[in-house]
Design a protein around this motif. Sequence first.
Motif, PDB file in Angstrom:
ATOM      1  N   GLY A   5       0.826  -1.205   0.000  1.00  0.00           N
ATOM      2  CA  GLY A   5       0.000   0.000   0.000  1.00  0.00           C
ATOM      3  C   GLY A   5       0.859   1.252   0.000  1.00  0.00           C
ATOM      4  O   GLY A   5       2.047   1.222  -0.334  1.00  0.00           O
ATOM      5  N   ASP A   6       0.246   2.370   0.409  1.00  0.00           N
ATOM      6  CA  ASP A   6       0.958   3.650   0.360  1.00  0.00           C
ATOM      7  C   ASP A   6       1.656   4.002   1.668  1.00  0.00           C
ATOM      8  O   ASP A   6       2.223   5.091   1.808  1.00  0.00           O
ATOM      9  CB  ASP A   6       0.005   4.781  -0.037  1.00  0.00           C
ATOM     10  N   GLY A   7       1.618   3.096   2.635  1.00  0.00           N
ATOM     11  CA  GLY A   7       2.297   3.333   3.905  1.00  0.00           C
ATOM     12  C   GLY A   7       1.438   4.015   4.950  1.00  0.00           C
ATOM     13  O   GLY A   7       1.891   4.277   6.060  1.00  0.00           O
ATOM     14  N   SER A   8       0.179   4.269   4.622  1.00  0.00           N
ATOM     15  CA  SER A   8      -0.703   4.962   5.565  1.00  0.00           C
ATOM     16  C   SER A   8      -1.393   4.018   6.544  1.00  0.00           C
ATOM     17  O   SER A   8      -1.945   4.462   7.561  1.00  0.00           O
ATOM     18  CB  SER A   8      -1.755   5.767   4.811  1.00  0.00           C
ATOM     19  N   TYR A   9      -1.383   2.707   6.227  1.00  0.00           N
ATOM     20  CA  TYR A   9      -1.958   1.739   7.165  1.00  0.00           C
ATOM     21  C   TYR A   9      -1.186   1.821   8.487  1.00  0.00           C
ATOM     22  O   TYR A   9       0.054   1.951   8.481  1.00  0.00           O
ATOM     23  CB  TYR A   9      -1.880   0.325   6.612  1.00  0.00           C
ATOM     24  N   SER A  10      -1.884   1.712   9.593  1.00  0.00           N
ATOM     25  CA  SER A  10      -1.234   1.874  10.898  1.00  0.00           C
ATOM     26  C   SER A  10      -1.540   0.692  11.811  1.00  0.00           C
ATOM     27  O   SER A  10      -2.568   0.028  11.677  1.00  0.00           O
ATOM     28  CB  SER A  10      -1.688   3.176  11.554  1.00  0.00           C
ATOM     29  N   ARG A  11      -0.622   0.476  12.747  1.00  0.00           N
ATOM     30  CA  ARG A  11      -0.743  -0.632  13.688  1.00  0.00           C
ATOM     31  C   ARG A  11      -0.323  -0.189  15.084  1.00  0.00           C
ATOM     32  O   ARG A  11       0.488   0.716  15.254  1.00  0.00           O
ATOM     33  CB  ARG A  11       0.151  -1.810  13.251  1.00  0.00           C
ATOM     34  N   ASP A  12      -0.861  -0.887  16.074  1.00  0.00           N
ATOM     35  CA  ASP A  12      -0.460  -0.688  17.464  1.00  0.00           C
ATOM     36  C   ASP A  12       0.648  -1.702  17.742  1.00  0.00           C
ATOM     37  O   ASP A  12       0.409  -2.786  18.279  1.00  0.00           O
ATOM     38  CB  ASP A  12      -1.671  -0.917  18.377  1.00  0.00           C
ATOM     39  N   PHE A  13       1.866  -1.359  17.335  1.00  0.00           N
ATOM     40  CA  PHE A  13       2.993  -2.278  17.485  1.00  0.00           C
ATOM     41  C   PHE A  13       3.324  -2.459  18.965  1.00  0.00           C
ATOM     42  O   PHE A  13       3.431  -1.486  19.715  1.00  0.00           O
ATOM     43  CB  PHE A  13       4.210  -1.763  16.711  1.00  0.00           C
TER      44      PHE A  13
ATOM     45  N   PRO B 276      25.489   4.221   8.728  1.00  0.00           N
ATOM     46  CA  PRO B 276      24.873   5.449   8.193  1.00  0.00           C
ATOM     47  C   PRO B 276      24.276   5.295   6.797  1.00  0.00           C
ATOM     48  O   PRO B 276      23.336   6.016   6.444  1.00  0.00           O
ATOM     49  CB  PRO B 276      26.039   6.447   8.181  1.00  0.00           C
ATOM     50  N   LYS B 277      24.769   4.348   6.005  1.00  0.00           N
ATOM     51  CA  LYS B 277      24.259   4.164   4.651  1.00  0.00           C
ATOM     52  C   LYS B 277      22.776   3.770   4.653  1.00  0.00           C
ATOM     53  O   LYS B 277      22.037   4.067   3.710  1.00  0.00           O
ATOM     54  CB  LYS B 277      25.083   3.108   3.921  1.00  0.00           C
ATOM     55  N   ILE B 278      22.343   3.124   5.724  1.00  0.00           N
ATOM     56  CA  ILE B 278      20.959   2.659   5.801  1.00  0.00           C
ATOM     57  C   ILE B 278      19.983   3.828   5.741  1.00  0.00           C
ATOM     58  O   ILE B 278      18.875   3.703   5.209  1.00  0.00           O
ATOM     59  CB  ILE B 278      20.758   1.817   7.084  1.00  0.00           C
ATOM     60  N   LYS B 279      20.383   4.971   6.255  1.00  0.00           N
ATOM     61  CA  LYS B 279      19.489   6.132   6.274  1.00  0.00           C
ATOM     62  C   LYS B 279      19.129   6.612   4.870  1.00  0.00           C
ATOM     63  O   LYS B 279      18.123   7.306   4.688  1.00  0.00           O
ATOM     64  CB  LYS B 279      20.133   7.274   7.054  1.00  0.00           C
ATOM     65  N   THR B 280      19.926   6.249   3.874  1.00  0.00           N
ATOM     66  CA  THR B 280      19.709   6.743   2.509  1.00  0.00           C
ATOM     67  C   THR B 280      18.906   5.776   1.637  1.00  0.00           C
ATOM     68  O   THR B 280      18.596   6.085   0.489  1.00  0.00           O
ATOM     69  CB  THR B 280      21.053   7.016   1.821  1.00  0.00           C
ATOM     70  N   ILE B 281      18.569   4.604   2.162  1.00  0.00           N
ATOM     71  CA  ILE B 281      17.871   3.591   1.369  1.00  0.00           C
ATOM     72  C   ILE B 281      16.438   4.035   1.087  1.00  0.00           C
ATOM     73  O   ILE B 281      15.713   4.462   1.982  1.00  0.00           O
ATOM     74  CB  ILE B 281      17.886   2.235   2.099  1.00  0.00           C
TER      75      ILE B 281
ATOM     76  N   GLU C 120       6.026   5.777   9.014  1.00  0.00           N
ATOM     77  CA  GLU C 120       6.701   6.179  10.247  1.00  0.00           C
ATOM     78  C   GLU C 120       7.579   5.051  10.774  1.00  0.00           C
ATOM     79  O   GLU C 120       8.691   5.297  11.263  1.00  0.00           O
ATOM     80  CB  GLU C 120       5.662   6.563  11.301  1.00  0.00           C
ATOM     81  N   LEU C 121       7.091   3.822  10.662  1.00  0.00           N
ATOM     82  CA  LEU C 121       7.862   2.667  11.124  1.00  0.00           C
ATOM     83  C   LEU C 121       9.187   2.560  10.380  1.00  0.00           C
ATOM     84  O   LEU C 121      10.252   2.391  11.004  1.00  0.00           O
ATOM     85  CB  LEU C 121       7.046   1.391  10.919  1.00  0.00           C
ATOM     86  N   VAL C 122       9.149   2.655   9.055  1.00  0.00           N
ATOM     87  CA  VAL C 122      10.377   2.556   8.268  1.00  0.00           C
ATOM     88  C   VAL C 122      11.327   3.696   8.604  1.00  0.00           C
ATOM     89  O   VAL C 122      12.541   3.498   8.713  1.00  0.00           O
ATOM     90  CB  VAL C 122      10.054   2.526   6.764  1.00  0.00           C
ATOM     91  N   ALA C 123      10.804   4.895   8.800  1.00  0.00           N
ATOM     92  CA  ALA C 123      11.651   6.035   9.157  1.00  0.00           C
ATOM     93  C   ALA C 123      12.375   5.800  10.477  1.00  0.00           C
ATOM     94  O   ALA C 123      13.577   6.095  10.612  1.00  0.00           O
ATOM     95  CB  ALA C 123      10.812   7.305   9.234  1.00  0.00           C
TER      96      ALA C 123
END
Length: 332
Positions: A217-225, A277-282, A263-266
């Motif tokens: 999806g577009d990343g807007s789905y949310s969960r109570d992790f 640090p390279k992971i931040k640019t993926i 938000e989770l991926v961020a």
Amino acid sequence: MNIKNLELHPDYHILVTGGAGFIGSNLCEALLNNGNRVTCFDNFATGHQKNIAHLRANPNFNLIEGDIRNLADCHKACHEVDYVLHQAALGSVPRSINDPITSNAVNVSGFLNMLVAARDAKIKRFVYAASSSTYGDSESLPKVEDVIGKPLSPYAITKYVNELYAEIFSNTYGLETIGLRYFNVFGRKQDPNGAYAAVIPKFVMKLMAHESPVINGDGSYSRDFTYIDNVIEMNVRALLGTTPEAINTVYNVAFGERTDLNELVALLKEYLGAFDPKIKTIETSYGPNRQGDVPHSLAAITKGKSLLGYDPQFDIKKGLKEAVNWYWKNLK
């Protein structure tokens, strides 16, 4: 997690079904650290020997390799046990859509076998893993225990049937039961591999390999992790509840906040980026929505707080930091 402050008596012998799995193995470890005798019952279909390898030398630990679909195995596992923490199940909505027969055999027939064995062994209390999937197409937020919708997958049906069977066994046979509706549990020992891996370990492994995580999806789905230590706490509190209104019922197990997938991926990029640090640019990739997924999930946890004293200590950020540190140390 240290559960000694919860004052669970160390003399109790506790059976953990699915004890070699993600949640089950964490429960086994916490109970052993509290001094309890623990029997782990698993067929290793989704659990792993490595999850319990460090527990095998403990004289209070006993492993029974068997299948909850076999009633004789269930009777053997319940022998001379005080309490049952039933975690054994075939998880995953997509798995149940692809193979509903096996999901039903494990999650319904296997669950019924365990109830029968627990009843016959005169177990003091049967605490079982229920699921937030039971809320189905209900659009109300937050999710309150007594307001559910229609199930959206075979998996959701099986977990709701568990609740119905537990209620019947409480009313008919006097077996004390408590169902715990888990909301997107994550943390140490959660398997990142396989077609049905949970989203957080899957994303972590992708990022550590410098690959794009794929969001459905577009990343807007949310969960109570919900971090694993909150789940351990609630399982123990479910064993300790004494008032009549606290037992023979179901509870949400969550933190009570929701996070969308973007938000989770961020957050994962930020925390993993501290190591690399390279992971931040993926870049993040996006795919189609997954069949059977509900758009949003958020738990009301007032019932657990008021009746069992549930007091979750790990929000998404604190839990993710702990989980990321574990994954980096153990899986990099």
